[in-house]
Design an enzyme around this catalytic site. Sequence first.
Site, PDB file in Angstrom:
ATOM      1  N   GLU A  40      -3.353   4.396   0.445  1.00 57.03           N
ATOM      2  CA  GLU A  40      -2.478   4.875  -0.621  1.00 57.03           C
ATOM      3  C   GLU A  40      -3.249   5.852  -1.501  1.00 57.03           C
ATOM      4  O   GLU A  40      -4.404   5.637  -1.836  1.00 57.03           O
ATOM      5  CB  GLU A  40      -1.981   3.690  -1.462  1.00 57.03           C
ATOM      6  CG  GLU A  40      -0.997   4.092  -2.550  1.00 57.03           C
ATOM      7  CD  GLU A  40      -0.479   2.914  -3.365  1.00 57.03           C
ATOM      8  OE1 GLU A  40       0.573   3.058  -3.991  1.00 57.03           O
ATOM      9  OE2 GLU A  40      -1.129   1.834  -3.355  1.00 57.03           O
ATOM     10  N   LYS A 109       7.857   5.226  -2.030  1.00 59.67           N
ATOM     11  CA  LYS A 109       7.670   3.855  -2.523  1.00 59.67           C
ATOM     12  C   LYS A 109       8.899   3.417  -3.317  1.00 59.67           C
ATOM     13  O   LYS A 109       9.293   4.068  -4.287  1.00 59.67           O
ATOM     14  CB  LYS A 109       6.411   3.804  -3.389  1.00 59.67           C
ATOM     15  CG  LYS A 109       5.943   2.418  -3.786  1.00 59.67           C
ATOM     16  CD  LYS A 109       4.602   2.528  -4.519  1.00 59.67           C
ATOM     17  CE  LYS A 109       3.950   1.204  -4.797  1.00 59.67           C
ATOM     18  NZ  LYS A 109       2.621   1.394  -5.440  1.00 59.67           N
ATOM     19  N   CYS A 150       2.278  -0.281  -0.470  1.00 64.05           N
ATOM     20  CA  CYS A 150       1.667  -1.217  -1.415  1.00 64.05           C
ATOM     21  C   CYS A 150       2.640  -2.237  -2.012  1.00 64.05           C
ATOM     22  O   CYS A 150       2.993  -3.208  -1.367  1.00 64.05           O
ATOM     23  CB  CYS A 150       0.942  -0.426  -2.510  1.00 64.05           C
ATOM     24  SG  CYS A 150      -0.309  -1.406  -3.390  1.00 64.05           S
TER      25      CYS A 150
END
Length: 271
Positions: A40, A109, A150
């Site tokens: 990331e 995300k 994540c």
Amino acid sequence: MRAALIQMPVTEDKRENLETACRRLREVKARGADVAVLPEMFCCPYDNACFRAYGEEEGGEAQSALSALAAELELYVVGGSLPEVEGASLYNTSFVYGRKGELLAKHRKVHLFDIDVEGGQRFRESEVLSPGNAVTTFETEFGTMGLCVCFDFRFEELARCMCLRGAKCVFVPAAFNMTTGPAHWELLFRQRAVDNQCFTVGVSPARDEAASYTAYGHSIAADPWGSILCQAGAGEATLYADLDFRRVDSIRRQLPILSARRADLYEVRER
């Protein structure tokens, strides 16, 4: 499928980060990797103050470099994530390139990292980033793969949606911190693998104690039985995980829970 997990250092120099990533991609191809996974924010410090300055529109410098190298090496590249600019909005986006350099998937995300742990980490991505809204999978000659970034991985429903689409592996560019990493990193990757009877692959930046945000490291791969195939320490490392997808088919056949977990199987009673 041989997966390479590239746990690289991330500095304040975007060009240096990109050069490091490209050098590592060449190295893993030479060692037989089919797919390489970057962390990331692999070319940007994980800091709200940096995201806009390091951001690029679709087709920008880092994306173009990864696409070109994927084509040159005939390598699948899960390009970690980077700040993607679209108009006034800024996203934490992962781009995936195929063996011909084509864009196979783009995942913004969905679940922004907004936490405030007492006595531990505080961070609010939503101060500068906008959320995505898609379940992301992509096709390879090895089968369907899933992708999230994540904090997305904490939400079981997202992983379940990917696997109900047929994903046999979920790739997760991530940067857990020194509060959440020791507590939940390994647990989550093993848990999602068991819940969804798939492989899970998480790749973090190397730890930098001097950075404003300290990543946990410990890039990891787990199999559908919840066994750890490989796990790094805190520092710079490249790991390899050989993923045999017959293992997925075997476990799903022996323990047929994935197809059974449908909402229409459960009677909901009001109290």
